[in-house]
Design a protein around this motif. Structure first.
Motif, PDB file in Angstrom:
ATOM      1  N   PRO A 153       0.623  -1.488  -6.893  1.00  0.00           N
ATOM      2  CA  PRO A 153       0.187  -1.748  -5.273  1.00  0.00           C
ATOM      3  C   PRO A 153      -1.376  -2.301  -5.264  1.00  0.00           C
ATOM      4  O   PRO A 153      -2.007  -2.091  -6.330  1.00  0.00           O
ATOM      5  N   VAL A 154      -1.547  -2.930  -4.034  1.00  0.00           N
ATOM      6  CA  VAL A 154      -3.060  -3.307  -3.934  1.00  0.00           C
ATOM      7  C   VAL A 154      -3.954  -2.185  -3.306  1.00  0.00           C
ATOM      8  O   VAL A 154      -4.894  -2.109  -3.672  1.00  0.00           O
ATOM      9  N   GLY A 155      -3.025  -1.114  -2.829  1.00  0.00           N
ATOM     10  CA  GLY A 155      -3.921   0.269  -2.608  1.00  0.00           C
ATOM     11  C   GLY A 155      -3.083   1.412  -2.713  1.00  0.00           C
ATOM     12  O   GLY A 155      -1.888   1.232  -2.469  1.00  0.00           O
ATOM     13  N   ALA A 156      -3.586   2.555  -3.147  1.00  0.00           N
ATOM     14  CA  ALA A 156      -2.786   3.739  -3.232  1.00  0.00           C
ATOM     15  C   ALA A 156      -3.802   4.971  -2.860  1.00  0.00           C
ATOM     16  O   ALA A 156      -5.093   4.721  -3.211  1.00  0.00           O
ATOM     17  N   LEU A 162       6.675   2.887  -7.518  1.00  0.00           N
ATOM     18  CA  LEU A 162       6.213   1.410  -7.505  1.00  0.00           C
ATOM     19  C   LEU A 162       6.075   0.981  -8.896  1.00  0.00           C
ATOM     20  O   LEU A 162       6.720  -0.034  -9.349  1.00  0.00           O
ATOM     21  N   LEU A 163       5.290   1.960  -9.783  1.00  0.00           N
ATOM     22  CA  LEU A 163       5.213   1.593 -11.105  1.00  0.00           C
ATOM     23  C   LEU A 163       6.251   1.317 -11.808  1.00  0.00           C
ATOM     24  O   LEU A 163       6.489   0.427 -12.753  1.00  0.00           O
ATOM     25  N   ALA A 164       7.345   2.136 -11.691  1.00  0.00           N
ATOM     26  CA  ALA A 164       8.581   2.309 -12.325  1.00  0.00           C
ATOM     27  C   ALA A 164       9.318   1.136 -12.050  1.00  0.00           C
ATOM     28  O   ALA A 164      10.346   0.544 -12.829  1.00  0.00           O
ATOM     29  N   LEU A 165       9.120   0.347 -10.817  1.00  0.00           N
ATOM     30  CA  LEU A 165       9.952  -0.564 -10.448  1.00  0.00           C
ATOM     31  C   LEU A 165       9.074  -1.899 -10.934  1.00  0.00           C
ATOM     32  O   LEU A 165       9.409  -3.188 -10.359  1.00  0.00           O
ATOM     33  N   VAL A 217       0.708  -1.109   0.020  1.00  0.00           N
ATOM     34  CA  VAL A 217      -0.057   0.033   0.070  1.00  0.00           C
ATOM     35  C   VAL A 217       1.058   1.292   0.129  1.00  0.00           C
ATOM     36  O   VAL A 217       1.784   1.391   0.803  1.00  0.00           O
ATOM     37  N   ILE A 218       0.687   2.279  -0.885  1.00  0.00           N
ATOM     38  CA  ILE A 218       1.298   3.432  -1.046  1.00  0.00           C
ATOM     39  C   ILE A 218       0.711   4.489  -0.867  1.00  0.00           C
ATOM     40  O   ILE A 218      -0.442   4.764  -1.256  1.00  0.00           O
ATOM     41  N   LEU A 219       1.338   5.594   0.066  1.00  0.00           N
ATOM     42  CA  LEU A 219       0.326   6.507   0.361  1.00  0.00           C
ATOM     43  C   LEU A 219       0.859   8.106   0.102  1.00  0.00           C
ATOM     44  O   LEU A 219       0.352   9.003   0.429  1.00  0.00           O
TER      45      LEU A 219
END
Length: 324
Positions: A83-86, A76-79, A66-68
């Motif tokens: 995520p399951v949640g953002a 995250l997307l670049a890696l 989960v990214i806040l």
């Protein structure tokens, strides 16, 4: 004799079982100092990550993240991690246009200022990534849900934050390559732009009822500094932004001017842009008369604040400076 043999056999089996258990534990001990922790149906090692709130033991290969922060979502997307949640994007419904194709199926967990803790817990994350500037008050609640890592601040710190996130995700080498590729593009642009970089540049943002000059300690400013783009001198209280009245518009005059508008859908941002850009003070700027103003995308040039936006901003610069 039979009874003694039986006792010896049982004792031998107990010792053998203990050896096997200890051996298994040894295989699952992380050499970085982490300890083995059970995962979903299997054992997984953990690693210690130092961050803005101290240290956290996080899974070596987290699966449910989960990214806040908005810039963290781009990291995250670049890696290669969805995520399951953002938290939702500051503009867009619910994601910025430049990331929405990659965010299908991701649960919105509130926004940066107010993440939904109950919803985050329901996603059963094995790692939460947040930011001290945004979520310090709920850090204790977050770490009670799952291991939590916080970056210190935002603004122009996207590269440092990206490196922290890559480490926490077990993607250190992949993260280094992403940054190296970006830096390589910067050097390419610098070489091709040449003397055009000597032109003094202003960066202006329109918001509801506000006009701001964006300075060195901003997302755009950090990238411009790395490139070596000259900036128009501004009398300012700090190096982040300087909010100006209409009467101070002449201070934004430059060889080139980039401007963007923060519009949430109620029209207030656009109204401020129109009020300033249609005013004689703006129209009389040399940069306007010379046709050297450029309206750019607010999400890419400021609000998103991540590695994907940084590369898209660089795409814009290649186009505006007419270099290939």
């Amino acid at each position: 004799m039979k009874s003694a043999a039986r006792k010896a056999y049982v004792l031998g089996m107990i010792v053998l079982a203990m050896v096997l258990v200890l051996a298994a534990c040894g295989k699952n001990t992380d050499t970085s100092g982490g300890t083995a922790t059970p995962g979903a149906g299997e054992t997984a090692s953990t690693v210690k990550i130092k961050h803005a709130m101290g240290e956290s033991d996080v899974p070596a290969a987290p699966k449910r993240v989960v990214i806040l922060t908005n810039e963290g979502t781009e990291a995250l997307l670049a890696l290669g991690i969805k995520p399951v949640g953002a938290v939702k994007s500051f503009t867009g419904n619910p994601w910025y246009d430049h990331i929405k194709a990659n965010m299908e199926g991701v649960t919105v967990v509130g926004d940066e200022q107010q993440p939904n803790l109950e919803l985050i817990a329901s996603l059963k994350p094995d790692l939460i990534i947040g930011n001290k500037m945004r979520q310090e008050k709920v850090y204790e609640q977050l770490k009670a849900i799952a291991p939590t890592v916080f970056s210190e601040t935002l603004r122009g710190e996207w590269k440092n934050n990206f490196s922290l996130y890559a480490d926490a995700l077990g993607k250190k080498s992949e993260g280094e390559k992403v940054i190296a590729d970006f830096d390589k593009r910067i050097e390419d642009f610098k070489g091709k732009a040449g003397d055009k970089l000597k032109e003094k540049v202003s960066v202006v943002r329109f918001m509801a009822g506000k006009t701001r000059i964006y300075l060195e300690d901003t997302f755009t400013g950090i990238i411009f500094k790395q490139i070596g783009i000259a900036r128009t001198p501004v009398k300012a209280k700090d190096t982040f932004v300087e909010e100006i009245t209409k009467e101070r518009v002449p201070e934004v005059d430059a060889d080139r001017l980039f401007y963007f508008t923060y519009e949430t859908g109620n029209g207030d941002g656009v109204k401020q842009e129109e009020a300033i850009t249609q005013d004689p003070l703006w129209q009389n700027l040399n940069v306007v008369k010379n046709g050297k103003t450029q309206k750019v995308n607010d999400a890419i040039w400021n609000t998103a604040g991540g590695v994907k936006a940084a590369n898209l901003l660089l795409d814009d610069l290649y186009k505006f400076y007419e270099v290939k």
